[in-house]
Design a protein around this motif. Structure first.
Motif, PDB file in Angstrom:
ATOM      1  N   TRP A   1      -1.843   5.201   0.997  1.00  0.00           N
ATOM      2  CA  TRP A   1      -2.325   4.610  -0.812  1.00  0.00           C
ATOM      3  C   TRP A   1      -1.592   6.466  -0.807  1.00  0.00           C
ATOM      4  CZ3 TRP A   1      -1.307   2.464  -4.370  1.00  0.00           C
ATOM      5  CH2 TRP A   1      -1.501   2.504  -6.142  1.00  0.00           C
TER       6      TRP A   1
ATOM      7  N   LEU B   1      -0.557  -2.250  -5.594  1.00  0.00           N
ATOM      8  CA  LEU B   1      -2.048  -2.195  -5.766  1.00  0.00           C
ATOM      9  C   LEU B   1      -2.860  -1.639  -6.230  1.00  0.00           C
ATOM     10  CD1 LEU B   1      -3.491  -2.896  -2.482  1.00  0.00           C
ATOM     11  CD2 LEU B   1      -3.050  -0.881  -2.412  1.00  0.00           C
TER      12      LEU B   1
ATOM     13  N   CYS C   1       0.537  -0.896   0.181  1.00  0.00           N
ATOM     14  CA  CYS C   1       0.011   0.316  -0.271  1.00  0.00           C
ATOM     15  C   CYS C   1       1.278   1.341  -0.101  1.00  0.00           C
ATOM     16  CB  CYS C   1      -0.721  -0.613   1.441  1.00  0.00           C
ATOM     17  SG  CYS C   1      -0.328   0.413   3.055  1.00  0.00           S
TER      18      CYS C   1
ATOM     19  N   VAL D   1      -4.607   2.793   5.507  1.00  0.00           N
ATOM     20  CA  VAL D   1      -4.755   2.021   4.132  1.00  0.00           C
ATOM     21  C   VAL D   1      -4.559   2.775   3.418  1.00  0.00           C
ATOM     22  CG1 VAL D   1      -4.620   0.605   2.023  1.00  0.00           C
ATOM     23  CG2 VAL D   1      -4.304  -0.503   4.650  1.00  0.00           C
TER      24      VAL D   1
ATOM     25  N   PRO E   1      -6.106   0.357  -5.988  1.00  0.00           N
ATOM     26  CA  PRO E   1      -7.455   1.175  -4.457  1.00  0.00           C
ATOM     27  C   PRO E   1      -8.070   0.549  -5.710  1.00  0.00           C
ATOM     28  CG  PRO E   1      -6.082   2.447  -6.000  1.00  0.00           C
ATOM     29  CD  PRO E   1      -5.341   1.709  -6.275  1.00  0.00           C
TER      30      PRO E   1
END
Lengths: 115, 115
Positions: B102, A83, A36, B98, A85
């Motif tokens: 990000w 990742l 992340c 998280v 999102p």
DNA sequence: TCAAAATGCAACCGTGAAGTTGCTCTTTGT
DNA sequence: ACAAAGAGCAACTTCACGGTTGCATTTTGA
């Protein structure tokens, strides 16, 4: 048709359940935590230090990928994971919906008690 | 010891994984949606209309209960279930962590590109 | 060119999750 | 008092998940 809160929530669930399930494992959660920061890492990198086999990690990554929590891209002899999102944002909204529903109830209850 | 973001996230995961796993099933997610209006409902009520057996629903409720997403209380011949918002709030915070991680990355990336 | 690195693929195993069925127990309401 | 409702318990089946091992494939770098 004015959808009830419950219906509104239910409409989002089929996908949400998949994402929740993908996050419902300590190993996979650790992988997400590792990714992340936006870095793209190879399977070897991600399985280094872990107690599990590289294949185990690889499987977990594929689970995350099929839930779209993560995307992969082949680069030479290694595949890099990053990742995504979006699904996280989705379940964030889902939780927001449930919470707001709950909060509304609390408010009503409070109003009732104070009446 | 200044914990890294990753470490901070990882510390919350053991419990988070259990909650995520509990929510990672369409049936259980539907039960949560049904209960998030604050109502207390019996097993018979909750399994009414569902395609599954009462026992199946009962099992799912116990899974939710062991993850503390739901609490139960015996009332006469029926046991009533009510939502417990705490664990939901926990994973909400987890997701927030998280996401913020990000977002920070995105900002850095943006700043780098614009430089 | 060739060995090592990184991964993929397939088979296999053990365990637990999901669901059903059948029975029992307690509570309720008439 | 007694039938029906609500739920718990236990046994059973099926099957997917988590994990390993072994081998093949591709890519890299010296």
């Amino acid at each position: 048709m004015a959808a009830s809160a419950q219906t509104r929530i239910a409409r989002r669930s089929p996908n949400a359940a998949v994402v929740f399930a993908a996050l419902g494992d300590p190993t996979r959660l650790a992988l997400v935590a590792r990714l992340c920061d936006g870095s793209r890492r190879s399977i070897a990198q991600l399985s280094d230090g872990q107690s599990l086999t590289r294949q185990a990690i690889s499987k977990h990554l594929r689970v995350l990928e099929s839930a779209r929590v993560v995307r992969s891209e082949r680069a030479g002899r290694e595949s890099l994971f990053v990742l995504n999102p979006q699904p996280i944002e989705d379940i964030r909204n889902y939780i927001e919906l449930v919470s707001s529903q709950w909060d509304a109830t609390l408010s009503r209850l409070k109003a009732f008690v104070e009446k």
